[in-house]
Design a protein around this motif. Sequence first.
Motif, short mmCIF file in Angstrom:
data_model
loop_
_atom_site.label_atom_id
_atom_site.label_comp_id
_atom_site.label_asym_id
_atom_site.label_seq_id
_atom_site.Cartn_x
_atom_site.Cartn_y
_atom_site.Cartn_z
N GLU A 108 0.84 -1.21 0.00
CA GLU A 108 0.00 0.00 0.00
C GLU A 108 0.87 1.25 0.00
O GLU A 108 0.44 2.32 -0.43
N LEU A 109 2.08 1.09 0.52
CA LEU A 109 3.09 2.17 0.49
C LEU A 109 4.33 1.59 -0.16
O LEU A 109 4.58 0.38 -0.09
N TYR A 142 7.65 7.90 2.30
CA TYR A 142 6.83 6.87 1.68
C TYR A 142 6.03 7.41 0.50
O TYR A 142 5.72 8.60 0.43
N SER A 146 2.55 6.75 -1.96
CA SER A 146 1.29 6.05 -2.16
C SER A 146 0.61 6.57 -3.41
O SER A 146 0.82 7.71 -3.83
N SER A 200 -3.23 6.69 -5.29
CA SER A 200 -4.65 6.39 -5.08
C SER A 200 -5.23 5.87 -6.39
O SER A 200 -4.63 6.02 -7.45
N THR A 245 -3.98 3.20 4.80
CA THR A 245 -3.30 4.45 4.44
C THR A 245 -4.08 5.67 4.94
O THR A 245 -3.49 6.72 5.21
N ILE A 258 4.42 11.20 3.67
CA ILE A 258 3.80 10.34 2.66
C ILE A 258 3.49 11.20 1.43
O ILE A 258 2.81 12.23 1.54
N THR A 283 1.64 11.44 -2.23
CA THR A 283 0.54 10.77 -2.92
C THR A 283 0.39 11.28 -4.35
O THR A 283 0.30 12.50 -4.56
#
Length: 614
Positions: A54-55, A63, A65, A67, A146, A340, A342
């Motif tokens: 997921e990461l 990290y 991520s 979506s 997450t 994080i 994204t």
Amino acid sequence: MADVEAALDAAGLTNPHVRDYVKYYAELTGAERVEVVTAADDDRLIAEALEAGELEPAGEGRYYSRSYHKDTARSEERTIVATNDEKDKGVYNNWRPASEMKPLLEDRMRGASKGKTMYVVPYLMSPPGNELAPWAAGVELTDTRTVVLHMIRMARVGVEHINELEDQNSFVRAVHVTGDLENLGQGTPEDQRYFVTIGDERTILHFGSSYGGNALLGKIAHGLRQGAYDGWASKKFLAEQYMLIGIHDKETGKDYHVCGGFPSASGKTNLAMMLAPDALGDRYHVSFYGDDIAWLWVDEKTGRLMGMNPEYGVFGVAKDTNETTNPTALKSVDPGTKTIFTNVAYNPKTQEVWWEGRTPEPPADVDGWLDWKGNPIAERSEAEKNDPWAHPNSRFTTTLDNVPNIAQDYDAAAGVPIDAIIFGGRTRDREPLVRAIHDLAEGVYDGLTLGAEATFAAEGVEGQLRYDPMSNRPFMAYGEGDYAQHYLDVVGAAKEQPIFAHVNWFQRDPEDGHFLWPGYRENLRPLLWLLQLKNGEVKGNRTPVGILPTEEELNLDGLDLPAEDLQRILSIDKERWQQEMGFREEHLKGFERMPEAIWEAHRRVAAELDQYEG
Ligand code: GTP
Ligand code: SPV
Ligand code: MN
């Protein structure tokens, strides 16, 4: 079925109302396990998310991520504020009856977390001990890890925030169920998503997204929509999409606090992280309190208008963030910050991230680079060649204590006194650099008629001009007329009135389109002028739409600006303004119960404009 009692006992979650709520939704959603989360669980949850894919690692202690590609921004059309009273219906809150929305959402959620863990995330949207803390506690239930990791960064998370509540039943129930993202018909007539806040039941039910403001329920749904509703219902406070900064003058030793609303993706984070321009850095220091939400109230003892940031982190726009525009933001996402990222571009071979505007050109060696959808850049077809590598609404998530210019007292219970409230948006013409407004009703009127170009923070078109009252259009929780009255009441109760101002960093040259004002760090200059005006140190140039700085008053030390650009951003275009007054009238007429004081302000400005000779 999850053994809810055992999980709650193991976590020491004693609040009986929270326990009942968790049991109810664990059963409804069919979650297989229940897990109560505290901020201290972060390292373990990160390790689990990496393990589960997921990461992905983005260098030391950072990290990445991604979506789902149809789930990259807030959906305003699918967002609803429901209540049990039709009087709460406004223009922008998409009001529906609670009796209709609650069963509808519970139907969507029924069994939708089967096989998943339901995380219980108790949070507080305020500094501990703050006067508004009684409205700040909540418990988000989410089926996505997450989302938990983002919540730990964006809010104060831990069971103590709900176990120790004075009124044990006074917390926001915030339920997030992701749903089957690939089969929700995002953006089609069969759209299954619903993002509902039931204001008078202090319940938030969001179904169909695991991204940003759709899923981090402490932030937008509680911090803004529920907060706004509660502030009005209690008559006590305002919850606004505002940044909040401190400006310290080392020469006089004075501290000022400025808050203000710019629509989504229009510069709040950048302003809050601003370094003073080099030429002014010896004298002024800007400190960061918040970049997206401020709650405002009047301290009953001192009579001062106070503000605080309910959040604990920054969910900032990545695009155009670089060493020149926002070095502070880059430091806040340094290795070791547990940031994080994204939907930026990512290189799994080197663990690097990149976004448009990070460097003037994308990495020359495309080996390993994936765009935000995960597709290799090297394999792009001719037609795809110019597509952005990162999504325009890609973001970074980091905690406040990673921000280098974080205010020393950001976590203090007291909050800070507010000296000035500013409004601004992306506007390519008409709006000067800054116009100051002393009168409360004219200030509120100005906020209500804030118009700006749309951005990518919400689904839809970029660049289209639209009204965004107080930058709160996507977060309005009750009728706009009532909102205006409440604003007048709260701020009007303060003994010392803040000065209002409208700012615009985005005016463009009509011929070649370049920005007339360099923006970013230079934005401190008009704010310093505004504070000087409030202190009576400068007089400015009076116009019907507010007081503008004269060229001599604006401190331009170390800044070389073409004379014609400066002239343009410090003057008003009477005809464009007169045209705008017609649009404003139509806009205001759309709202019910708009206070007479606001209409009077409108008529006053319009009449003065007609007389104005420039
Ligand atoms: P939300 O988090 O969506 O509420 O956005 P925000 O208001 O905090 O916006 P942010 O500061 O992240 O800025 C959004 C975009 O505007 C970024 O791409 C910035 O680079 C750009 N921007 C910010 N300030 C300025 C400025 O003074 N001038 C120009 N030209 N662009 C700016
Ligand atoms: C905004 O859109 O104004 C944001 C980001 O601050 S989100 O959390 O997605 O709402
Ligand atoms: Mn925002």
